[in-house]
Scaffold this active site. Structure first.
Site, PDB file in Angstrom:
ATOM      1  N   ASP A  12       0.628  -1.090  -0.080  1.00 40.18           N
ATOM      2  CA  ASP A  12       0.061  -0.069   0.034  1.00 40.18           C
ATOM      3  C   ASP A  12       1.209   1.257   0.224  1.00 40.18           C
ATOM      4  OD1 ASP A  12      -2.356   1.403   0.001  1.00 40.18           O
ATOM      5  OD2 ASP A  12      -2.781   1.165   2.102  1.00 40.18           O
ATOM      6  N   HIS A  29       2.498   3.573  -9.023  1.00 43.50           N
ATOM      7  CA  HIS A  29       2.180   2.113  -9.440  1.00 43.50           C
ATOM      8  C   HIS A  29       3.347   1.537 -10.299  1.00 43.50           C
ATOM      9  CE1 HIS A  29      -1.634   2.346  -7.470  1.00 43.50           C
ATOM     10  NE2 HIS A  29      -2.343   3.221  -8.801  1.00 43.50           N
ATOM     11  N   LEU A 123      10.684 -20.243  -5.104  1.00 47.75           N
ATOM     12  CA  LEU A 123       9.328 -19.542  -4.494  1.00 47.75           C
ATOM     13  C   LEU A 123       8.163 -19.697  -5.490  1.00 47.75           C
ATOM     14  CD1 LEU A 123       8.892 -17.085  -2.468  1.00 47.75           C
ATOM     15  CD2 LEU A 123       9.205 -15.601  -4.386  1.00 47.75           C
TER      16      LEU A 123
HETATM   17  C1  IPE Z   1      -5.677  -2.771  -0.200  1.00 48.59           C
HETATM   18  O1  IPE Z   1      -5.295  -1.195  -0.424  1.00 48.59           O
HETATM   19  C2  IPE Z   1      -5.661  -3.163  -1.242  1.00 48.59           C
HETATM   20  C3  IPE Z   1      -4.120  -3.636  -2.177  1.00 48.59           C
HETATM   21  C4  IPE Z   1      -3.067  -3.342  -1.638  1.00 48.59           C
HETATM   22  C5  IPE Z   1      -4.421  -4.216  -3.452  1.00 48.59           C
HETATM   23  P1  IPE Z   1      -6.330  -0.098  -0.571  1.00 48.59           P
HETATM   24  O2  IPE Z   1      -5.574   1.017  -0.600  1.00 48.59           O
HETATM   25  O3  IPE Z   1      -7.100  -0.545  -1.592  1.00 48.59           O
HETATM   26  O4  IPE Z   1      -7.109  -0.315   1.134  1.00 48.59           O
HETATM   27  P2  IPE Z   1      -7.793   0.738   1.712  1.00 48.59           P
HETATM   28  O5  IPE Z   1      -8.980   1.433   0.787  1.00 48.59           O
HETATM   29  O6  IPE Z   1      -6.796   1.725   2.381  1.00 48.59           O
HETATM   30  O7  IPE Z   1      -8.319   0.130   2.951  1.00 48.59           O
HETATM   31  C1  IPE Z   2      -1.488   0.325  -3.223  1.00 43.60           C
HETATM   32  O1  IPE Z   2      -1.284   1.626  -3.518  1.00 43.60           O
HETATM   33  C2  IPE Z   2      -1.735  -0.235  -4.650  1.00 43.60           C
HETATM   34  C3  IPE Z   2      -3.206  -0.839  -5.165  1.00 43.60           C
HETATM   35  C4  IPE Z   2      -4.040  -0.662  -4.193  1.00 43.60           C
HETATM   36  C5  IPE Z   2      -3.408  -0.945  -6.560  1.00 43.60           C
HETATM   37  P1  IPE Z   2      -2.482   2.638  -3.567  1.00 43.60           P
HETATM   38  O2  IPE Z   2      -2.965   2.803  -4.847  1.00 43.60           O
HETATM   39  O3  IPE Z   2      -3.656   2.188  -2.554  1.00 43.60           O
HETATM   40  O4  IPE Z   2      -1.846   3.856  -2.862  1.00 43.60           O
HETATM   41  P2  IPE Z   2      -2.401   4.782  -1.654  1.00 43.60           P
HETATM   42  O5  IPE Z   2      -2.946   4.006  -0.710  1.00 43.60           O
HETATM   43  O6  IPE Z   2      -3.529   5.554  -2.252  1.00 43.60           O
HETATM   44  O7  IPE Z   2      -1.319   5.790  -1.249  1.00 43.60           O
HETATM   45 MG    MG Z   3      -4.036   2.495  -0.629  1.00 43.63          MG
END
Ligand code: IPE
Ligand code: IPE
Ligand code: MG
Length: 225
Positions: A12, A29, A123
């Site tokens: 995240d 990303h 892995l």
């Molecule tokens: C969780 O992250 C999903 C992934 C890492 C793919 P999100 O950014 O979607 O989760 P919330 O919205 O902070 O709970």
């Molecule tokens: C995690 O990073 C990747 C996915 C959930 C696809 P985020 O896109 O949730 O990044 P933040 O949480 O908005 O910083």
């Molecule tokens: Mg996120």
């Protein structure tokens, strides 16, 4: 690794990483995908058996269409480009989640990557794609009911997407959020959990190594003494 067979990571913070740098979210990303490669090859090199990475949740479809489309393309490009990484490092590629919502082309790429790497023995990298634990458990129960088998923990487990995988030993979430966000609710029952402030694009094998060391010092009791 003897006491760490299955590591699961909620990757995240890509969006916040990009925002901090004045970049668009998708740049986060892109950098995040590079970190996936680095962490995966590190895990293979230290003898972890399973690495499950939360890449796209059942809730992530709520994001703007352009970001969702970018993520789909990024996944396709990643699998195409990294096939050599999988082969060079003897890594098997697997997924959990409901793939039926992805485009036929992406489903094909996923299937061909699995096929090409299925005999690799170091892995197993598991990407959680259109994954939600509630969705997974619901799908498992539907299959279990249809099979007519007696309901038991083992019978439920057998129908989960993770059937045959070892239990999750260690769970890491980056970016400072302290929540599970519908990830592997069944499988993390006795996982040791780690939350780090580091945003996923800044996460390194060095930091993971420190967390693994800390994991080794924890006493896992499983309800016993
Ligand atoms: C969780 O992250 C999903 C992934 C890492 C793919 P999100 O950014 O979607 O989760 P919330 O919205 O902070 O709970
Ligand atoms: C995690 O990073 C990747 C996915 C959930 C696809 P985020 O896109 O949730 O990044 P933040 O949480 O908005 O910083
Ligand atoms: Mg996120």
């Amino acid at each position: 690794m003897e006491n760490l067979k299955h590591l699961a990571i909620i990757m995240d913070g890509n969006g916040r990483w990009a925002k901090e740098k004045g970049l668009t979210r998708v740049k986060g990303h892109e950098k995040g995908a590079e970190v996936v490669r680095e962490i995966t090859t590190y895990c293979a090199s230290v003898g972890i058996e399973y690495l499950t990475l939360y890449a796209f949740s059942t809730e992530n479809w709520k994001r703007p269409k352009a970001e969702v489309e970018f993520l789909m393309k990024l996944l396709d490009k990643y699998l195409e480009r990294e096939l050599t990484t999988y082969q060079k490092n003897n890594i098997r590629f697997e997924t959990i989640g409901d793939l039926s919502r992805f485009s036929k082309a992406l489903q094909k790429r996923i299937a061909s990557t699995k096929e090409a790497t299925k005999t690799n023995t170091a892995l197993t990298q598991v990407l959680a794609l259109n994954y939600g634990a509630r969705d997974e458990i619901t799908r498992a129960v539907v299959k279990l009911c249809a099979s007519g088998e007696t309901v038991s923990e083992a019978a439920i487990e057998k129908h989960l997407d993770t059937a045959g995988f070892p239990e999750v030993d260690m769970l890491v979430r980056t970016s400072g959020e302290v929540r599970i966000s519908n990830f592997m609710l069944w499988q993390i029952a006795y996982a040791e959990c780690f939350f780090t402030e580091t945003l996923w694009p800044d996460f390194t094998p060095e930091e993971l190594a420190k967390l693994i060391e800390e994991y080794g010092q924890r006493e896992r009791r499983y309800g016993g003494l």
